[in-house]
Design a protein around this motif. Structure first.
Motif, PDB file in Angstrom:
ATOM      1  N   GLY A  11      41.339 103.462  -6.261  1.00  0.00           N
ATOM      2  CA  GLY A  11      42.685 102.932  -6.369  1.00  0.00           C
ATOM      3  C   GLY A  11      43.488 103.718  -7.390  1.00  0.00           C
ATOM      4  N   VAL A  12      44.780 103.447  -7.471  1.00  0.00           N
ATOM      5  CA  VAL A  12      45.655 104.117  -8.414  1.00  0.00           C
ATOM      6  C   VAL A  12      45.198 103.806  -9.837  1.00  0.00           C
ATOM      7  N   ASN A  13      45.223 104.811 -10.694  1.00  0.00           N
ATOM      8  CA  ASN A  13      44.871 104.699 -12.113  1.00  0.00           C
ATOM      9  C   ASN A  13      43.404 104.360 -12.364  1.00  0.00           C
ATOM     10  N   GLU A  14      42.546 104.517 -11.393  1.00  0.00           N
ATOM     11  CA  GLU A  14      41.119 104.295 -11.613  1.00  0.00           C
ATOM     12  C   GLU A  14      40.452 105.607 -11.988  1.00  0.00           C
ATOM     13  N   LEU A  15      39.429 105.497 -12.790  1.00  0.00           N
ATOM     14  CA  LEU A  15      38.682 106.674 -13.207  1.00  0.00           C
ATOM     15  C   LEU A  15      37.431 106.809 -12.359  1.00  0.00           C
ATOM     16  N   LEU A  16      36.961 108.014 -12.253  1.00  0.00           N
ATOM     17  CA  LEU A  16      35.706 108.302 -11.583  1.00  0.00           C
ATOM     18  C   LEU A  16      34.733 108.738 -12.680  1.00  0.00           C
ATOM     19  N   TYR A  17      33.469 108.433 -12.511  1.00  0.00           N
ATOM     20  CA  TYR A  17      32.476 108.737 -13.532  1.00  0.00           C
ATOM     21  C   TYR A  17      31.424 109.688 -12.980  1.00  0.00           C
ATOM     22  N   PHE A  18      30.922 110.548 -13.860  1.00  0.00           N
ATOM     23  CA  PHE A  18      29.798 111.414 -13.509  1.00  0.00           C
ATOM     24  C   PHE A  18      28.853 111.470 -14.690  1.00  0.00           C
ATOM     25  N   ARG A  19      27.596 111.744 -14.393  1.00  0.00           N
ATOM     26  CA  ARG A  19      26.554 111.794 -15.421  1.00  0.00           C
ATOM     27  C   ARG A  19      25.979 113.208 -15.471  1.00  0.00           C
ATOM     28  N   ILE A  20      25.835 113.716 -16.677  1.00  0.00           N
ATOM     29  CA  ILE A  20      25.151 114.993 -16.844  1.00  0.00           C
ATOM     30  C   ILE A  20      23.666 114.693 -17.014  1.00  0.00           C
ATOM     31  N   ILE A  21      22.881 115.270 -16.141  1.00  0.00           N
ATOM     32  CA  ILE A  21      21.434 115.095 -16.156  1.00  0.00           C
ATOM     33  C   ILE A  21      20.787 116.157 -17.054  1.00  0.00           C
ATOM     34  N   PHE A  48      27.574 110.747  -2.163  1.00  0.00           N
ATOM     35  CA  PHE A  48      27.077 110.640  -3.520  1.00  0.00           C
ATOM     36  C   PHE A  48      26.176 111.847  -3.741  1.00  0.00           C
ATOM     37  N   TYR A  49      26.415 112.591  -4.806  1.00  0.00           N
ATOM     38  CA  TYR A  49      25.596 113.760  -5.127  1.00  0.00           C
ATOM     39  C   TYR A  49      24.708 113.403  -6.311  1.00  0.00           C
ATOM     40  N   ASP A  50      23.431 113.178  -6.020  1.00  0.00           N
ATOM     41  CA  ASP A  50      22.473 112.765  -7.040  1.00  0.00           C
ATOM     42  C   ASP A  50      22.186 113.903  -8.014  1.00  0.00           C
ATOM     43  N   GLU A  51      22.097 115.108  -7.521  1.00  0.00           N
ATOM     44  CA  GLU A  51      21.903 116.291  -8.355  1.00  0.00           C
ATOM     45  C   GLU A  51      22.677 117.433  -7.732  1.00  0.00           C
ATOM     46  N   ILE A  52      23.730 117.848  -8.420  1.00  0.00           N
ATOM     47  CA  ILE A  52      24.552 118.968  -7.979  1.00  0.00           C
ATOM     48  C   ILE A  52      24.927 119.739  -9.226  1.00  0.00           C
ATOM     49  N   PHE A  53      25.191 121.024  -9.087  1.00  0.00           N
ATOM     50  CA  PHE A  53      25.523 121.834 -10.257  1.00  0.00           C
ATOM     51  C   PHE A  53      26.989 121.670 -10.635  1.00  0.00           C
ATOM     52  N   LEU A  54      27.263 121.633 -11.929  1.00  0.00           N
ATOM     53  CA  LEU A  54      28.606 121.731 -12.484  1.00  0.00           C
ATOM     54  C   LEU A  54      28.685 123.137 -13.058  1.00  0.00           C
ATOM     55  N   VAL A  55      29.438 123.999 -12.374  1.00  0.00           N
ATOM     56  CA  VAL A  55      29.479 125.420 -12.691  1.00  0.00           C
ATOM     57  C   VAL A  55      30.813 125.777 -13.350  1.00  0.00           C
ATOM     58  N   PRO A  56      30.796 126.373 -14.538  1.00  0.00           N
ATOM     59  CA  PRO A  56      32.047 126.844 -15.138  1.00  0.00           C
ATOM     60  C   PRO A  56      32.631 127.976 -14.295  1.00  0.00           C
ATOM     61  N   GLN A 113      29.456 128.202  -4.450  1.00  0.00           N
ATOM     62  CA  GLN A 113      29.298 127.670  -3.092  1.00  0.00           C
ATOM     63  C   GLN A 113      28.554 126.337  -3.088  1.00  0.00           C
ATOM     64  N   GLY A 114      29.238 125.273  -2.638  1.00  0.00           N
ATOM     65  CA  GLY A 114      28.617 123.968  -2.491  1.00  0.00           C
ATOM     66  C   GLY A 114      28.435 123.179  -3.776  1.00  0.00           C
ATOM     67  N   GLN A 115      29.077 123.594  -4.878  1.00  0.00           N
ATOM     68  CA  GLN A 115      28.889 122.947  -6.170  1.00  0.00           C
ATOM     69  C   GLN A 115      30.212 122.362  -6.682  1.00  0.00           C
ATOM     70  N   VAL A 116      30.153 121.657  -7.812  1.00  0.00           N
ATOM     71  CA  VAL A 116      31.325 121.140  -8.509  1.00  0.00           C
ATOM     72  C   VAL A 116      31.677 122.171  -9.575  1.00  0.00           C
ATOM     73  N   ILE A 117      32.969 122.497  -9.688  1.00  0.00           N
ATOM     74  CA  ILE A 117      33.375 123.591 -10.565  1.00  0.00           C
ATOM     75  C   ILE A 117      34.206 123.070 -11.735  1.00  0.00           C
ATOM     76  N   LEU A 118      33.888 123.548 -12.928  1.00  0.00           N
ATOM     77  CA  LEU A 118      34.601 123.208 -14.152  1.00  0.00           C
ATOM     78  C   LEU A 118      35.625 124.296 -14.441  1.00  0.00           C
ATOM     79  N   TRP A 146      24.968 126.628 -15.551  1.00  0.00           N
ATOM     80  CA  TRP A 146      25.524 125.380 -15.037  1.00  0.00           C
ATOM     81  C   TRP A 146      24.820 124.192 -15.664  1.00  0.00           C
ATOM     82  N   ALA A 147      25.449 123.021 -15.478  1.00  0.00           N
ATOM     83  CA  ALA A 147      24.821 121.748 -15.831  1.00  0.00           C
ATOM     84  C   ALA A 147      24.433 121.074 -14.521  1.00  0.00           C
ATOM     85  N   VAL A 148      23.464 120.203 -14.552  1.00  0.00           N
ATOM     86  CA  VAL A 148      23.099 119.406 -13.382  1.00  0.00           C
ATOM     87  C   VAL A 148      23.736 118.034 -13.578  1.00  0.00           C
TER      88      VAL A 148
END
Length: 191
Positions: free
Chosen positions: A28-38, A62-70, A87-92, A166-168
């Motif tokens: 919804g509007v103004n809601e935050l999304l959360y992620f956890r660094i493993i 839902f991505y249980d383990e995905i890379f956070l790549v700078p 490719q296929g990851q979340v990018i910072l 990267w971080a997981v």
């Protein structure tokens, strides 16, 4: 006490199974999304991020383990030099240099699944910005989220200090399912 712990563990497990097998609905509007660094463990916290207001997609899985790549370049304002790991990851990406939309488009073109745009004000530990479209017609379809500057800086520093590419992470995380557990939020951020 042991039965409460077992019940809590079962609830968490069932929620995880549900999240993996169902589609994630839009926020919804103004809601935050959360992620956890493993990993790395030194920044193993639950972080919050604000979705873009009028561009970008939503998480459909839902991505249980995905890379956070700078990103390289860090500002994401030109073609990514590290496409092989994006490719296929979340990018910072760091804020500044070009519009939020341009950053998200560059990440999407490089094959990224989502983009976290960290504020370039590294002392910002509480103020979310509204990421809005820049007027261009080509809008990205991947999720685009705004990350507090202090969070982005701490993540980048930890990766640099440990020479990690990267971080997981786990994304999105339903923090209401963690109600019986203490939030492992970053100590530098007030929620």
């Amino acid at each position: 006490m042991e039965s409460v712990a077992r019940t809590a563990a079962l609830v968490l497990y069932l929620w995880s199974v549900f999240m993996q097998s169902s589609r994630i609905s839009a926020l919804g509007v103004n809601e935050l999304l959360y992620f956890r660094i493993i990993s790395p463990e030194e920044i193993g916290y639950i972080f919050s991020a604000a979705p873009a207001k009028d561009f970008g997609g939503t998480f459909k899985s839902f991505y249980d383990e995905i890379f956070l790549v700078p990103a390289d370049p860090a500002d994401g304002c030109s073609d990514m030099k590290n496409q092989d790991v994006i490719q296929g990851q979340v990018i910072l990406v760091e804020r500044g240099g070009c519009s939020f939309v341009q950053k998200a488009r560059h990440v999407e073109e490089a094959g990224g699944k989502a983009v976290l745009i960290a504020d370039n004000a590294e002392d910002n530990d509480s103020q979310y910005l509204d990421m809005v479209a820049d007027g261009s017609t080509a809008k990205p379809s991947i999720p685009a989220l705004f990350l507090l500057g202090r969070d982005g800086m701490m993540i980048r520093r930890s990766l640099q200090r440990q020479a990690l590419p990267w971080a997981v992470i786990s994304i999105p995380v339903n923090v209401s399912a963690l109600a019986s557990f203490p939030f492992n939020q970053p100590p530098w951020t007030l929620w």
